[in-house]
Design a protein around this motif. Structure first.
Motif, PDB file in Angstrom:
ATOM      1  N   LEU A 168     -18.197  10.631  -4.855  1.00 60.02           N
ATOM      2  CA  LEU A 168     -17.495  10.195  -3.645  1.00 60.02           C
ATOM      3  C   LEU A 168     -18.458  10.137  -2.466  1.00 60.02           C
ATOM      4  O   LEU A 168     -19.612  10.519  -2.570  1.00 60.02           O
ATOM      5  CB  LEU A 168     -16.333  11.149  -3.358  1.00 60.02           C
ATOM      6  CG  LEU A 168     -15.269  11.165  -4.466  1.00 60.02           C
ATOM      7  CD1 LEU A 168     -14.245  12.265  -4.232  1.00 60.02           C
ATOM      8  CD2 LEU A 168     -14.579   9.812  -4.555  1.00 60.02           C
ATOM      9  N   ASN A 169     -17.939   9.619  -1.355  1.00 56.67           N
ATOM     10  CA  ASN A 169     -18.757   9.552  -0.148  1.00 56.67           C
ATOM     11  C   ASN A 169     -20.023   8.730  -0.399  1.00 56.67           C
ATOM     12  O   ASN A 169     -21.065   8.988   0.183  1.00 56.67           O
ATOM     13  CB  ASN A 169     -19.143  10.980   0.258  1.00 56.67           C
ATOM     14  CG  ASN A 169     -19.272  11.121   1.744  1.00 56.67           C
ATOM     15  OD1 ASN A 169     -18.879  10.224   2.494  1.00 56.67           O
ATOM     16  ND2 ASN A 169     -19.827  12.217   2.191  1.00 56.67           N
ATOM     17  N   THR A 170     -19.913   7.792  -1.292  1.00 61.49           N
ATOM     18  CA  THR A 170     -21.094   7.047  -1.731  1.00 61.49           C
ATOM     19  C   THR A 170     -20.800   5.551  -1.799  1.00 61.49           C
ATOM     20  O   THR A 170     -19.923   5.121  -2.556  1.00 61.49           O
ATOM     21  CB  THR A 170     -21.518   7.512  -3.157  1.00 61.49           C
ATOM     22  OG1 THR A 170     -21.706   8.915  -3.127  1.00 61.49           O
ATOM     23  CG2 THR A 170     -22.788   6.830  -3.608  1.00 61.49           C
ATOM     24  N   ASP A 171     -21.537   4.785  -1.016  1.00 60.96           N
ATOM     25  CA  ASP A 171     -21.442   3.328  -1.135  1.00 60.96           C
ATOM     26  C   ASP A 171     -22.251   2.930  -2.369  1.00 60.96           C
ATOM     27  O   ASP A 171     -23.406   3.353  -2.503  1.00 60.96           O
ATOM     28  CB  ASP A 171     -22.010   2.675   0.129  1.00 60.96           C
ATOM     29  CG  ASP A 171     -21.690   1.193   0.186  1.00 60.96           C
ATOM     30  OD1 ASP A 171     -21.941   0.485  -0.821  1.00 60.96           O
ATOM     31  OD2 ASP A 171     -21.184   0.734   1.218  1.00 60.96           O
ATOM     32  N   TYR A 172     -21.669   2.134  -3.226  1.00 61.30           N
ATOM     33  CA  TYR A 172     -22.353   1.831  -4.494  1.00 61.30           C
ATOM     34  C   TYR A 172     -23.700   1.153  -4.248  1.00 61.30           C
ATOM     35  O   TYR A 172     -24.627   1.279  -5.045  1.00 61.30           O
ATOM     36  CB  TYR A 172     -21.464   0.955  -5.392  1.00 61.30           C
ATOM     37  CG  TYR A 172     -21.543  -0.524  -5.105  1.00 61.30           C
ATOM     38  CD1 TYR A 172     -22.323  -1.367  -5.893  1.00 61.30           C
ATOM     39  CD2 TYR A 172     -20.866  -1.085  -4.020  1.00 61.30           C
ATOM     40  CE1 TYR A 172     -22.419  -2.720  -5.621  1.00 61.30           C
ATOM     41  CE2 TYR A 172     -20.955  -2.432  -3.746  1.00 61.30           C
ATOM     42  CZ  TYR A 172     -21.735  -3.245  -4.543  1.00 61.30           C
ATOM     43  OH  TYR A 172     -21.846  -4.568  -4.265  1.00 61.30           O
ATOM     44  N   ARG A 173     -23.815   0.468  -3.099  1.00 62.40           N
ATOM     45  CA  ARG A 173     -25.064  -0.245  -2.833  1.00 62.40           C
ATOM     46  C   ARG A 173     -26.231   0.726  -2.628  1.00 62.40           C
ATOM     47  O   ARG A 173     -27.373   0.380  -2.822  1.00 62.40           O
ATOM     48  CB  ARG A 173     -24.908  -1.159  -1.612  1.00 62.40           C
ATOM     49  CG  ARG A 173     -24.029  -2.372  -1.931  1.00 62.40           C
ATOM     50  CD  ARG A 173     -23.639  -3.144  -0.695  1.00 62.40           C
ATOM     51  NE  ARG A 173     -22.754  -2.367   0.152  1.00 62.40           N
ATOM     52  CZ  ARG A 173     -21.964  -2.894   1.084  1.00 62.40           C
ATOM     53  NH1 ARG A 173     -21.962  -4.192   1.293  1.00 62.40           N
ATOM     54  NH2 ARG A 173     -21.190  -2.121   1.812  1.00 62.40           N
ATOM     55  N   ASP A 174     -25.893   1.955  -2.219  1.00 60.67           N
ATOM     56  CA  ASP A 174     -26.939   2.953  -2.004  1.00 60.67           C
ATOM     57  C   ASP A 174     -27.452   3.562  -3.302  1.00 60.67           C
ATOM     58  O   ASP A 174     -28.525   4.158  -3.314  1.00 60.67           O
ATOM     59  CB  ASP A 174     -26.421   4.083  -1.091  1.00 60.67           C
ATOM     60  CG  ASP A 174     -26.166   3.582   0.328  1.00 60.67           C
ATOM     61  OD1 ASP A 174     -26.787   2.573   0.711  1.00 60.67           O
ATOM     62  OD2 ASP A 174     -25.334   4.192   1.028  1.00 60.67           O
ATOM     63  N   VAL A 175     -26.671   3.467  -4.358  1.00 59.49           N
ATOM     64  CA  VAL A 175     -27.087   4.144  -5.594  1.00 59.49           C
ATOM     65  C   VAL A 175     -27.310   3.191  -6.769  1.00 59.49           C
ATOM     66  O   VAL A 175     -27.902   3.573  -7.776  1.00 59.49           O
ATOM     67  CB  VAL A 175     -26.038   5.214  -6.024  1.00 59.49           C
ATOM     68  CG1 VAL A 175     -25.947   6.316  -4.981  1.00 59.49           C
ATOM     69  CG2 VAL A 175     -24.667   4.591  -6.259  1.00 59.49           C
ATOM     70  N   LYS A 176     -26.850   1.965  -6.581  1.00 59.45           N
ATOM     71  CA  LYS A 176     -26.867   0.990  -7.677  1.00 59.45           C
ATOM     72  C   LYS A 176     -28.243   0.876  -8.350  1.00 59.45           C
ATOM     73  O   LYS A 176     -28.357   0.865  -9.567  1.00 59.45           O
ATOM     74  CB  LYS A 176     -26.454  -0.360  -7.084  1.00 59.45           C
ATOM     75  CG  LYS A 176     -26.274  -1.487  -8.048  1.00 59.45           C
ATOM     76  CD  LYS A 176     -25.682  -2.672  -7.290  1.00 59.45           C
ATOM     77  CE  LYS A 176     -25.638  -3.899  -8.150  1.00 59.45           C
ATOM     78  NZ  LYS A 176     -26.842  -4.720  -8.056  1.00 59.45           N
ATOM     79  N   GLY A 177     -29.268   0.827  -7.551  1.00 61.58           N
ATOM     80  CA  GLY A 177     -30.619   0.625  -8.082  1.00 61.58           C
ATOM     81  C   GLY A 177     -31.160   1.835  -8.817  1.00 61.58           C
ATOM     82  O   GLY A 177     -32.197   1.755  -9.473  1.00 61.58           O
ATOM     83  N   TYR A 178     -30.490   2.961  -8.690  1.00 60.66           N
ATOM     84  CA  TYR A 178     -31.015   4.197  -9.289  1.00 60.66           C
ATOM     85  C   TYR A 178     -30.224   4.636 -10.510  1.00 60.66           C
ATOM     86  O   TYR A 178     -30.575   5.608 -11.153  1.00 60.66           O
ATOM     87  CB  TYR A 178     -30.978   5.329  -8.249  1.00 60.66           C
ATOM     88  CG  TYR A 178     -31.808   5.013  -7.033  1.00 60.66           C
ATOM     89  CD1 TYR A 178     -33.146   5.383  -6.981  1.00 60.66           C
ATOM     90  CD2 TYR A 178     -31.248   4.323  -5.964  1.00 60.66           C
ATOM     91  CE1 TYR A 178     -33.918   5.077  -5.874  1.00 60.66           C
ATOM     92  CE2 TYR A 178     -32.009   4.013  -4.848  1.00 60.66           C
ATOM     93  CZ  TYR A 178     -33.339   4.385  -4.807  1.00 60.66           C
ATOM     94  OH  TYR A 178     -34.095   4.077  -3.717  1.00 60.66           O
ATOM     95  N   ILE A 179     -29.127   3.933 -10.741  1.00 54.44           N
ATOM     96  CA  ILE A 179     -28.250   4.372 -11.832  1.00 54.44           C
ATOM     97  C   ILE A 179     -28.279   3.369 -12.974  1.00 54.44           C
ATOM     98  O   ILE A 179     -27.927   2.207 -12.786  1.00 54.44           O
ATOM     99  CB  ILE A 179     -26.801   4.533 -11.315  1.00 54.44           C
ATOM    100  CG1 ILE A 179     -26.756   5.709 -10.341  1.00 54.44           C
ATOM    101  CG2 ILE A 179     -25.824   4.741 -12.453  1.00 54.44           C
ATOM    102  CD1 ILE A 179     -25.456   5.835  -9.622  1.00 54.44           C
ATOM    103  N   PRO A 180     -28.699   3.810 -14.132  1.00 53.75           N
ATOM    104  CA  PRO A 180     -28.686   2.892 -15.263  1.00 53.75           C
ATOM    105  C   PRO A 180     -27.267   2.724 -15.806  1.00 53.75           C
ATOM    106  O   PRO A 180     -26.582   3.715 -16.069  1.00 53.75           O
ATOM    107  CB  PRO A 180     -29.577   3.577 -16.294  1.00 53.75           C
ATOM    108  CG  PRO A 180     -29.589   5.011 -15.926  1.00 53.75           C
ATOM    109  CD  PRO A 180     -29.190   5.154 -14.495  1.00 53.75           C
ATOM    110  N   TYR A 181     -26.842   1.509 -15.911  1.00 52.20           N
ATOM    111  CA  TYR A 181     -25.505   1.238 -16.451  1.00 52.20           C
ATOM    112  C   TYR A 181     -25.538  -0.117 -17.142  1.00 52.20           C
ATOM    113  O   TYR A 181     -26.423  -0.941 -16.881  1.00 52.20           O
ATOM    114  CB  TYR A 181     -24.451   1.261 -15.334  1.00 52.20           C
ATOM    115  CG  TYR A 181     -24.641   0.190 -14.302  1.00 52.20           C
ATOM    116  CD1 TYR A 181     -25.459   0.403 -13.189  1.00 52.20           C
ATOM    117  CD2 TYR A 181     -24.021  -1.057 -14.434  1.00 52.20           C
ATOM    118  CE1 TYR A 181     -25.660  -0.589 -12.251  1.00 52.20           C
ATOM    119  CE2 TYR A 181     -24.219  -2.055 -13.492  1.00 52.20           C
ATOM    120  CZ  TYR A 181     -25.030  -1.819 -12.406  1.00 52.20           C
ATOM    121  OH  TYR A 181     -25.239  -2.804 -11.481  1.00 52.20           O
ATOM    122  N   LYS A 182     -24.537  -0.323 -17.998  1.00 46.90           N
ATOM    123  CA  LYS A 182     -24.530  -1.591 -18.735  1.00 46.90           C
ATOM    124  C   LYS A 182     -23.690  -2.646 -18.051  1.00 46.90           C
ATOM    125  O   LYS A 182     -23.967  -3.830 -18.125  1.00 46.90           O
ATOM    126  CB  LYS A 182     -23.987  -1.347 -20.150  1.00 46.90           C
ATOM    127  CG  LYS A 182     -24.889  -0.459 -20.988  1.00 46.90           C
ATOM    128  CD  LYS A 182     -24.262  -0.239 -22.356  1.00 46.90           C
ATOM    129  CE  LYS A 182     -25.074   0.734 -23.182  1.00 46.90           C
ATOM    130  NZ  LYS A 182     -24.327   1.267 -24.305  1.00 46.90           N
TER     131      LYS A 182
END
Ligand code: FAD
Ligand code: UDP
Length: 419
Positions: free
Chosen positions: A212-226
Motif C-alpha cells: 500500500l501507499n505505493t504508486d505502481y509507477r514507482d516500483v514497476k521497474g524493480y519488480i519482476p512480473y509476467k
C-alpha cells in the motif's frame, strides 16, 4: 518473480487477485497508492467509533447470482433495502418517484392506474431518447423533471441533463406503485462487518502480497512480473496521450452528532437547495448500534480524485482511442470503473473482473502462456523492500519497506483481525 502485478486494491483488483491466487495458484502482488485496501468501497470507524464509508455511501445490490455467490464466500451479510427521500417543495418525498411521491406533492389521492394517466398527461413526446433529459421528460414531463432531476444533475455533473447520456438518469426509474426501495435487485445486502473486512478476507491468501501507499509507477521497474492488471484511470496509464478523460470528483464533509439518529431516512437528496447533492446517515446502511451518528454531505467538483466517468459522446470518443491502445498493450489487462471508463456499480465491476479471470484462465488452458513483461530487474528482491525504497508500505501505511512478502501478508492479516 510475480505472475501478476495488479494495480489497485478495489473491487476489480481484489477480485482478480483472489481468483488468480486461489484458483490458478498464481503469485500476485497487489499495489495501491492509497493507504488501505477496498478502493472507493473502503469503510472504517471514525473518531466517534461510527462505521463510515470514506468515499461516500456504498450500497450493495445485484441481480447476478454469480456475483452474489462469489462475494458470499468472504462475508456474512446484513439484509438491507435502500430508501431515499428527496427534499422538494418543502416536503420529503420518495425518490424514485412513485405513487406516494405524486400524492404527497400534489395533495391527491390517485390510484396506480390514475397516476399512470397522470404521467402520460405530463409526458413530452420524444422521437429519440438520447440524453438524460429525454429519459425523464418523456416519462413524467418537464415539471417533475425540473423538481427532481435537473438541479440535482447539474450539481452532480456540472452539466445539464441534456448534455449527458440517457444512461445516467435512466438509473433512477419511475413507479406507479408504492414501492419506495431505491433498488429492486434480487440481492440487496451489506457486508455484515463492512466492506474492508470483506476485502481483507478476499486478500488473505498466501499467494497474495499487498503493497500500500505505493504508486505502481514507482516500483514497476524493480519488480519482476509476467503480466499486469491495471485498474486505475486509463488515460493516466497512457500519460494522457489523447488528452485527459474527464472524471467527476467529490468532496465529502462528515458530521457527527451526539444522538442516535439525525435524519428521517438513510439518504436525503437535495435537488434544488444547498450546494451538496445528498446527505447519508451511515447507521441506517450498516445497522450499527451506537449512541452517536455520522452523516456525510457530498459536494461535487471537477478536480480531485476521479470518482465518476462522465457518460457523454465526446468522452466516449476519447475513451475509444485509449481502449484501442489498451487492447494493443502486451501483457496488460485493464479492468474496473476507471480503467474501462464505465459508470459501473460494484457488482458490475465484480462481474467484469470475473469475466476477465475466466478469459485469462481459458487462455492459459489453451496453452497461450503469458510472456514475461520485461519489467523489473529480475532478481526478485525489490518486492521485499530491497529495491529503490519508493514508499513500499503495508496496510498501516507506515511500513519501512523492509518487510518480506509473507511479512506484508501477515501484517495485513493482523490488521484485518484487529478491525
Ligand atoms: P476503485 O475502487 O476506484 O479502485 C481503483 C484503485 O486503484 C484505487 O484504490 C486507487 O487508489 C488505485 N490506483 C489508481 N491509480 C494507481 C496507481 N498509479 N498506483 C497504485 N494504485 C492506483 N456502487 C454500488 O454498487 N453501489 C453504491 O451504492 C455505490 N455508491 C457509490 C458512491 C460514490 C460516491 C462513488 C464514487 C461510487 C459508488 N459506487 C457504488 C461505485 C463503486 O465505487 C465502484 O463500482 C467500485 O468501487 C469500482 O471498483 P474499482 O476496483 O473499479 O475502482
Ligand atoms: N438523479 C437526480 N435526482 C435524484 C437522484 C438521481 O437527478 O434525486 C440523477 C443524477 O443525474 C444522478 C443520476 O440520476 O447522478 C444517478 O443517480 P444515482 O443515485 O444512481 O447516483 P450515484 O449513486 O451513482 O451517485
Amino acid at each position: 518473480m510475480y505472475d501478476f502485478l495488479i494495480v489497485g486494491a478495489g473491487f476489480a483488483g481484489s477480485t482478480l487477485a483472489e481468483r488468480l491466487a486461489s484458483q490458478m495458484g498464481k503469485k500476485v502482488l497487489l499495489v495501491d497508492k492509497r493507504t488501505h485496501i477496498g478502493g472507493n468501497a473502503y469503510d472504517c470507524y471514525d473518531d466517534a467509533g461510527v462505521l463510515i464509508h470514506k468515499y461516500g455511501p456504498h450500497i450493495f445490490h445485484t441481480n447476478s447470482r454469480m456475483v452474489f455467490d462469489y462475494l458470499d464466500q468472504f462475508t456474512k451479510w446484513r439484509q438491507y433495502q435502500h430508501r431515499v427521500l428527496a427534499s422538494v417543495d418543502g416536503q420529503l418525498v420518495p425518490i424514485p418517484i412513485n405513487l406516494d411521491t405524486i400524492n404527497s406533492l400534489y395533495g391527491l389521492n390517485l390510484s396506480s392506474l390514475d397516476v399512470d394517466k397522470f404521467f402520460a398527461s405530463m409526458a413530452e413526446k420524444r422521437e429519440q431518447i438520447r440524453t438524460s433529459e429525454d429519459v425523464v421528460v418523456s416519462k413524467v414531463g418537464r415539471e417533475l423533471y425540473e423538481k427532481f432531476f435537473r438541479g440535482y444533475t447539474r450539481k452532480q455533473w456540472g452539466l445539464d441533463p441534456s448534455d449527458l447520456d440517457a444512461s445516467v438518469t435512466a438509473r433512477v426509474p419511475t413507479r406507479t406503485n408504492r414501492d419506495a426501495r431505491y433498488f429492486t435487485d434480487a440481492y440487496q445486502a451489506m457486508p455484515l462487518h463492512g466492506f474492508t473486512r470483506m476485502f481483507g478476507n478476499m486478500l488473505s491468501h498466501e499467494n497474495i502480497s499487498v503493497m500500500l501507499n505505493t504508486d505502481y509507477r514507482d516500483v514497476k521497474g524493480y519488480i519482476p512480473y509476467k503480466c499486469m492488471i491495471y485498474t486505475g484511470p486509463v488515460d493516466e496509464y497512457f500519460d494522457n496521450r489523447f488528452g485527459k478523460l474527464p472524471y467527476r470528483s467529490l468532496r465529502f464533509e462528515f458530521q457527527t452528532h451526539d444522538t442516535e439518529t439525525y435524519q428521517s431516512a438513510p439518504v436525503i437528496n437535495y435537488p434544488n437547495d444547498f450546494a451538496y447533492t445528498r446527505v447519508t446517515e451511515f447507521k441506517y446502511l450498516t445497522g450499527q448500534k451506537h449512541p452517536k451518528t455520522t452523516l456525510v454531505y457530498e459536494y461535487s467538483q471537477a478536480d480531485g480524485d476521479p470518482y465518476y466517468p462522465i457518460p457523454r459522446p465526446e468522452n466516449a470518443e476519447i475513451y475509444r482511442q485509449y481502449h484501442e491502445l489498451a487492447n494493443a498493450e502486451p501483457n496488460v489487462h485493464f479492468a474496473g470503473r476507471l480503467a474501462t471508463y464505465k459508470y459501473y456499480n460494484m457488482d458490475q465491476v465484480v462481474a467484469q473482473a470475473l469475466t476477465l479471470f475466466n478469459k485469462i484462465a481459458e487462455k492459459e488452458k489453451n496453452g497461450s502462456a503469458v510472456v514475461y513483461a520485461g519489467n523489473g530487474n529480475g532478481n526478485g528482491h525489490a518486492v521485499n523492500g530491497n529495491g529503490n525504497g519508493n514508499g513500499h508500505s503495508h496496510k498501516n501505511g507506515n511500513g519501512n519497506g523492509n518487510g518480506s512478502r509473507s511479512e506484508i501478508t501477515k501484517v495485513l492479516k493482523r490488521e484485518i483481525l484487529r478491525r
